[in-house]
Motif scaffolding. Structure first.
Motif, PDB file in Angstrom:
ATOM      1  N   GLU A  97       4.063  11.680 -22.450  1.00  0.00           N
ATOM      2  CA  GLU A  97       5.468  11.707 -22.015  1.00  0.00           C
ATOM      3  C   GLU A  97       6.370  11.192 -23.130  1.00  0.00           C
ATOM      4  O   GLU A  97       6.111  10.167 -23.755  1.00  0.00           O
ATOM      5  N   SER A 125      -3.425   4.822 -13.969  1.00  0.00           N
ATOM      6  CA  SER A 125      -3.412   6.001 -14.843  1.00  0.00           C
ATOM      7  C   SER A 125      -3.452   5.643 -16.319  1.00  0.00           C
ATOM      8  O   SER A 125      -3.135   6.467 -17.172  1.00  0.00           O
ATOM      9  N   LEU A 167      -3.770  11.833 -12.494  1.00  0.00           N
ATOM     10  CA  LEU A 167      -2.524  12.357 -11.919  1.00  0.00           C
ATOM     11  C   LEU A 167      -2.873  13.249 -10.740  1.00  0.00           C
ATOM     12  O   LEU A 167      -3.279  14.412 -10.902  1.00  0.00           O
ATOM     13  N   PHE A 196      -0.541   9.155 -20.137  1.00  0.00           N
ATOM     14  CA  PHE A 196      -1.235   9.051 -18.858  1.00  0.00           C
ATOM     15  C   PHE A 196      -2.644   9.624 -18.992  1.00  0.00           C
ATOM     16  O   PHE A 196      -2.854  10.615 -19.711  1.00  0.00           O
ATOM     17  N   GLN A 211       3.257   6.268 -10.638  1.00  0.00           N
ATOM     18  CA  GLN A 211       2.270   6.028 -11.684  1.00  0.00           C
ATOM     19  C   GLN A 211       2.872   5.286 -12.879  1.00  0.00           C
ATOM     20  O   GLN A 211       2.139   4.843 -13.765  1.00  0.00           O
ATOM     21  N   ILE A 221       7.998   7.389 -12.437  1.00  0.00           N
ATOM     22  CA  ILE A 221       7.262   8.603 -12.781  1.00  0.00           C
ATOM     23  C   ILE A 221       6.131   8.701 -11.764  1.00  0.00           C
ATOM     24  O   ILE A 221       5.228   7.858 -11.756  1.00  0.00           O
ATOM     25  N   CYS A 222       6.168   9.693 -10.920  1.00  0.00           N
ATOM     26  CA  CYS A 222       5.204   9.818  -9.828  1.00  0.00           C
ATOM     27  C   CYS A 222       4.320  11.048 -10.024  1.00  0.00           C
ATOM     28  O   CYS A 222       4.703  12.014 -10.696  1.00  0.00           O
ATOM     29  N   ASP A 223       3.125  10.974  -9.432  1.00  0.00           N
ATOM     30  CA  ASP A 223       2.297  12.179  -9.345  1.00  0.00           C
ATOM     31  C   ASP A 223       2.493  12.786  -7.956  1.00  0.00           C
ATOM     32  O   ASP A 223       3.487  12.486  -7.276  1.00  0.00           O
ATOM     33  N   GLU A 263       0.533  17.068 -10.887  1.00  0.00           N
ATOM     34  CA  GLU A 263       1.968  17.268 -11.075  1.00  0.00           C
ATOM     35  C   GLU A 263       2.645  15.940 -11.372  1.00  0.00           C
ATOM     36  O   GLU A 263       2.101  14.860 -11.104  1.00  0.00           O
ATOM     37  N   VAL A 264       3.845  16.026 -11.953  1.00  0.00           N
ATOM     38  CA  VAL A 264       4.647  14.843 -12.273  1.00  0.00           C
ATOM     39  C   VAL A 264       6.049  15.048 -11.714  1.00  0.00           C
ATOM     40  O   VAL A 264       6.657  16.110 -11.931  1.00  0.00           O
ATOM     41  N   SER A 273       7.039  16.789 -22.699  1.00  0.00           N
ATOM     42  CA  SER A 273       5.641  16.444 -22.451  1.00  0.00           C
ATOM     43  C   SER A 273       4.699  17.396 -23.179  1.00  0.00           C
ATOM     44  O   SER A 273       5.041  18.549 -23.443  1.00  0.00           O
ATOM     45  N   VAL A 297       6.460  19.495 -14.352  1.00  0.00           N
ATOM     46  CA  VAL A 297       7.316  18.305 -14.240  1.00  0.00           C
ATOM     47  C   VAL A 297       8.570  18.666 -13.462  1.00  0.00           C
ATOM     48  O   VAL A 297       9.195  19.705 -13.721  1.00  0.00           O
TER      49      VAL A 297
END
Length: 799
Positions: free
Chosen positions: A347, A335, A283, A278, A324, A317-319, A287-288, A230, A217
Motif C-alpha cells: 500500500e 496481517s 486479507l 500486508f 487490518q 484499512i479493512c479487508d 479485498e481492501v 497498490s 480496492v
C-alpha cells in the motif's frame, strides 16, 4: 530526524565533510544538533579474527552445555576451542578470535582479550564469536555462520561488509515535513549548492509482470483518502536483509526486522512517503476497503497493543470482514509480514492530515508514518514510493510484481501565490533583482510566471511544500536559499519616532514583571491544561485531550501554582515568592471567555535568613503590602473589603470603581491537604486586563515634595472585635480629608485584661497642610471630631 551522510550522497554529490554539511543544513533552516556521529567500523578493525571451519564437535566431558570443537583456521594445526553456542555444528564457517585478539563487544565499554585458558579442564585456544561479541550487531542467539565458499584463515575484515558512515541529527521544525527524508533533504541541498539531484534508480515499471492486481480496492471515504496506490507481489521469501540495507537503517537508529519490513522503512526514510505491506494471505475475502467503522471495537496493532477504535472517526484499512490497519498510523498484528508470508499487498496512499492527526492523538500513538501524514505528505509521491519499494522487494526477496493499481479521486493542484518584487526587496532589506528571485525560486522547484505590470510574479508551488502558501512564506524561502549570512547589516539604523504615548500592554507586562522580579519574586510558567477533576460545568474541555491530566482549560491559576509550591517544597525549598502572567478560561450560555490574570503566591519566610535575627513567616499582610505597592506603581487608589471564596480560609479584595480588581487570601485547609502543603500558603490574583486599562486610562499625576512639615497624633481605642480596620480608616479620613494624609496601625491587642469581644487598637494619624505650617489648634479640632465619630458610629472607647 537522523540522516546518513553516505545515504545523502546517493542523491547529490557531496564534496563537503560531515561537519561542513551540518553547518550548511543549519543555515538552510534544518538545524543540526551536536556534531556528526561516526557510525560503522569497529575498534581494532578485527585484528586477529579469522574465518575458521568447524572440523568436529564433541560433548565437553565436564559440562553439559559446552562443546569441544576442532577448528581449521588455515594453519598447520587445528585449534581446540570450547564453545557454548547451541547452534555450533560440524562443517560451519565461523569467525574465530585467536589468542591475543582484543574484542570490543557492542554492549560493553571495555574490550577483553582472548587468552589461552582451561575451561572445565579442557584447553581453549580461541573463541568462536557471535555478532555482539564482535561489535557488529546485537544478536547473541548463537555464533555467526558465514558463507560456505570462504577459505579458512581469511581475515574476517575481508569478509564482513561494514560501511563507515556519519549520522547527522536534524531538529526538524513541524512545518518542514518536505525535508523529513534523505531525498527531501538532498533536494534542499541541491538547490543551495546548485548541484544535480538524482532520484533513486527504479527498474520496475508500472506494468510489472503484466498481470492485474488481484485484490480490488474500494475508497468509501474519498475526503479522508483521495488516493490509494497498490501493487501485489507473489512468490517472495521473507528473510534477513543484506548488509548494505541493515547498515543504512542502523545508522539512523532503526533496528532491522526482515527484508520486507526493512524495505518499507528504507523507502519511508528515503523518499519521505509511508508505506505498508500486508500479508496478502491474511486479507479475508481478497479485498481492501478504506472506510470508517460502523461501531466501536478493539484492534490489536503491530506493537501487540489493543486499542479502542471509534466508529465514524477512525479511518481504517479493512479487508472483507474487518479492520487490518489504522490508516496512516499503524498496521494490524494479524496481517503483518512474517517468515511464512509468500504474497504481499503493498500500500502507498495519501490520507488527509487532520484525520490522521485526530486519531493519533486520541489513541496516543505516534509513528514514523503518522508523523509525516499528519503534517502533509506529498500526494504525488504515492506512485514513485510504491514502485521503488516493489522494485527492491523483487530484487531482495524474489517474487513477481503485478501491475500498479492507482485510484485517484481528486487532483492535487499547485499552491498559487502572487509575489511583489518591490515588497520582497523592502521586506528582505537587500537589493534582489527579479532575475535573482526567479532563479532562487526555480531552484526550489517553484515555477515563476511574470505579470504584465513587471512587479508581480505568479508562482506555482508544488504540493509537497505545504508550508509555502503565502507571500511571506515565499520571502522566507528566498532569504533561506540566498543565505542569511549574505544579508548585510547597515551602519545606520533608520526609524521613525512617535512622541504620542502608545498603549502597549505587552511592554507594561514586561515592566511590571521586571519590578516583581527585582522585588524578590520568581516568575514561573505553568500549563494552561489541567486535570478534568479541577473543572466544573463552566470548564472549557479539550476535544482531543492527550490524557485526563490535560483534559480542560484552567479556570483558575491557583491549582497550577500550588503544584509548583508542592514540587519545590518536596525538594526542601520552603520559602517561595512566585508570580505568573497567564490566562484562564470559562464558558457560559453566551459562549467562551478568556481572561488575562496575574497570579502570585507566597509561603515561608518573608525575607531570607539574616544574622540580625530570624524573619517572620509571610502572611496576609505581606500580600496587602504588595497590593499597596501595586496601587502606587499603577497610580490609583482602591478600597479593601472582605472577600470570601471556597478556596480561601479568609481573604480581602481591592475594589476600584465598584469592580473587583485584586483578590487574595490564605489558601484553604482542604487544599493544603489536597496538595500536601506543610505550611501556610497565600494566593493573590489580579484582573490584569482591567489593571492595564486603569493604567492607560489615567493621567500621570505630579506630586511635589512637601514644603511644610507634617504632624502625627496617636489614637488608642478599645473597640468591638467585629469592627474592621477599613471601617476605622474610612471614618477618620472623613473627619478632614484635606489635612489627614495617612493612617497607620501601630499595634493591635486581644486577650488578657480586656473583654473577650473587644480589641485594642493603636492608630497613628499624619496631618499636613501643603500651604502653611499646621497649628496645634487646627489638629486638635480635627482630633475632637475624630473622637466623636469613633464613639458615635463605632462605639469606640478612647483610652
Amino acid at each position: 530526524m537522523k540522516l546518513s551522510y553516505n545515504w545523502l550522497s546517493t542523491y547529490i554529490d557531496l564534496d563537503e565533510s560531515p561537519e561542513e554539511l551540518s553547518h550548511i543544513l543549519t543555515m538552510l533552516g534544518l538545524e543540526t544538533e551536536g556534531r556528526p556521529e561516526k557510525i560503522g567500523g569497529v575498534p581494532g578493525n578485527f585484528e586477529g579474527v579469522v574465518v575458521g571451519r568447524v572440523h568436529s564437535v564433541i560433548q565437553h566431558p565436564n559440562a553439559d552445555r559446552l562443546r569441544l570443537c576442532q577448528v581449521d583456521v588455515g594453519q598447520e594445526e587445528m585449534l581446540s576451542i570450547v564453545c557454548g553456542a547451541p547452534n555450533v555444528a560440524e562443517g560451519q564457517k565461523v569467525p574465530v578470535a585467536t589468542v591475543g585478539t582484543k574484542l570490543y563487544p557492542i554492549d560493553s565499554d571495555q574490550p577483553f582479550a582472548i587468552k589461552k585458558q582451561k575451561v572445565r579442564g579442557e584447553v581453549s585456544l580461541g573463541m568462536i564469536c557471535a555478532e555482539d561479541e564482535l561489535g557488529i550487531g546485537h544478536s547473541h542467539d548463537g555464533i555467526m555462520v558465514l558463507a560456505e565458499d570462504i577459505e579458512p584463515g581469511t581475515p574476517f575484515r575481508d569478509v564482513v561488509e561494514l560501511e563507515e558512515d556519519y549520522m547527522i541529527e536534524v531538529d526538524l521544525t513541524p512545518n518542514r515535513i518536505d525535508a523529513a527524508s534523505h531525498y527531501g533533504t538532498a533536494r534542499d541541498l541541491a538547490a543551495y549548492l546548485e548541484r544535480p539531484l538524482r532520484l533513486p534508480e527504479i527498474t520496475l515499471t508500472a506494468e510489472g509482470n503484466g498481470k492485474e492486481n488481484p485484490i480490488p480496492v474500494t475508497l468509501s471515504d474519498p475526503e479522508r483518502c483521495p488516493r490509494y496506490t497498490s501493487i501485489y507481489i507473489e512468490g517472495i521469501t521473507v528473510g534477513e536483509s543484506p548488509d548494505w540495507l541493515k547498515n543504512r537503517l542502523t545508522t539512523i537508529g532503526l533496528r532491522p526486522r526482515n527484508n520486507v519490513v526493512d524495505i518499507t522503512n528504507y523507502v519511508l526514510h528515503e523518499l519521505g512517503h509511508p508505506l505498508h505491506a500486508f500479508d496478502a494471505g491474511e486479507l479475508r475475502k481478497g479485498e481492501v476497503v478504506v472506510r470508517t467503522l460502523e461501531h466501536d471495537q478493539e484492534f490489536t496493532t503491530l506493537d501487540d497493543e489493543t486499542r479502542k477504535l471509534k466508529a465514524g472517526a477512525d479511518l481504517m484499512i479493512c479487508d472483507g470482514e474487518g479492520p487490518q490497519c489504522i490508516a496512516g498510523i499503524m498496521g494490524g498484528l494479524n496481517s503483518s509480514v512474517n517468515e511464512n508470508t509468500k504474497n504481499i499487498f503493498l500500500e502507498s496512499a495519501y490520507f488527509e492530515p487532520g484525520t490522521v492527526r485526530k486519531t493519533a492523538k486520541r489513541l496516543g500513538v505516534s509513528s514514523d508514518s503518522s508523523y509525516r501524514f499528519e503534517r502533509g505528505a506529498d500526494p504525488h509521491m504515492t506512485e514513485t514510493a510504491a514502485l521503488r519499494a516493489a522494485d527492491l522487494i523483487v530484487q531482495l526477496c524474489g517474487g513477481s510484481a503485478s501491475k500498479m493499481a492507482d485510484i485517484k479521486l481528486k487532483d492535487f493542484p499547485n499552491f498559487q501565490v502572487d509575489l511583489s518584487v518591490k515588497r520582497t526587496v523592502a521586506m528582505a532589506g537587500i537589493d534582489l533583482s527579479k532575475e535573482t528571485i526567479t532563479d532562487l525560486l526555480n531552484r526550489l522547484q517553484i515555477e515563476v510566471e511574470e505579470d504584465g505590470d513587471g512587479d508581480t510574479l505568479h508562482l506555482q508551488v508544488p504540493p509537497f511544500r505545504v508550508d509555502v502558501q503565502r507571500p511571506q512564506d515565499v520571502m522566507e524561502e528566498i532569504l533561506r536559499l540566498y543565505n542569511y549570512d549574505h544579508v548585510e547589516v547597515k551602519p545606520t539604523l533608520e526609524l521613525s519616532l512617535n512622541y504620542r504615548p502608545q498603549r502597549d500592554s505587552e511592554m507594561l507586562r514586561q515592566r511590571y514583571a521586571d519590578y516583581l522580579s527585582g522585588s524578590g519574586f520568581y516568575e514561573v510558567l505553568t500549563n494552561s491544561l489541567v486535570n478534568k477533576n479541577l473543572g466544573d460545568d463552566h470548564a472549557v474541555p479539550i476535544v482531543n485531550p492527550l490524557s485526563e491530566e490535560l483534559a480542560i482549560m484552567r479556570q483558575s491559576m491557583m491549582p497550577s501554582l500550588l503544584e509548583v509550591v508542592q514540587y519545590n517544597q518536596n525538594r526542601q525549598m520552603e520559602d517561595m515568592a512566585l508570580y505568573e502572567f497567564g490566562r484562564v478560561y470559562q464558558k457560559d450560555e453566551k459562549g467562551y471567555h478568556e481572561q488575562h490574570i496575574l497570579a502570585m503566591v507566597i509561603t515561608g519566610a518573608r525575607l531570607p535568613m539574616h544574622w540580625r535575627g530570624k524573619t517572620g513567616p509571610a502572611d496576609l499582610f505581606t500580600l496587602t503590602k504588595e497590593v499597596e505597592r501595586m496601587q502606587a506603581w499603577f497610580g490609583f487608589e482602591g478600597k479593601l473589603v472582605l472577600y470570601e471564596h471556597e478556596n480561601l480560609d479568609y481573604g480581602l479584595q481591592l475594589q476600584y470603581n465598584k469592580h473587583s480588581l485584586v483578590r487574595y487570601g490564605k489558601v484553604s485547609s482542604d487544599l493544603h491537604e489536597t496538595y500536601d502543603l506543610r505550611q501556610e500558603v497565600f494566593y493573590l490574583e489580579v484582573d490584569w486586563e482591567r489593571l492595564t486599562a486603569i493604567y492607560y486610562g489615567s493621567d500621570v499625576k505630579y506630586q511635589p515634595i512637601p514644603v511644610f512639615p507634617a504632624s502625627r497624633r496617636d489614637i488608642s481605642m478599645l473597640i468591638d472585635r467585629q469592627v474592621s480596620f477599613q471601617e476605622i480608616t474610612d471614618l477618620i479620613k472623613r473627619a478632614n480629608p484635606k489635612l489627614i494624609r495617612s493612617i497607620d496601625l501601630h499595634d493591635i491587642y486581644q486577650g488578657k485584661n480586656i473583654e473577650a469581644d473587644k480589641k485594642s487598637y493603636l492608630v497613628s494619624v499624619e496631618f499636613r497642610d501643603d500651604k502653611k505650617t499646621l497649628e496645634d489648634k487646627s489638629i486638635d479640632k480635627t482630633m475632637e471630631r475624630v473622637y466623636g465619630q469613633l464613639k458615635k458610629n463605632l462605639g469606640a472607647v478612647i483610652r
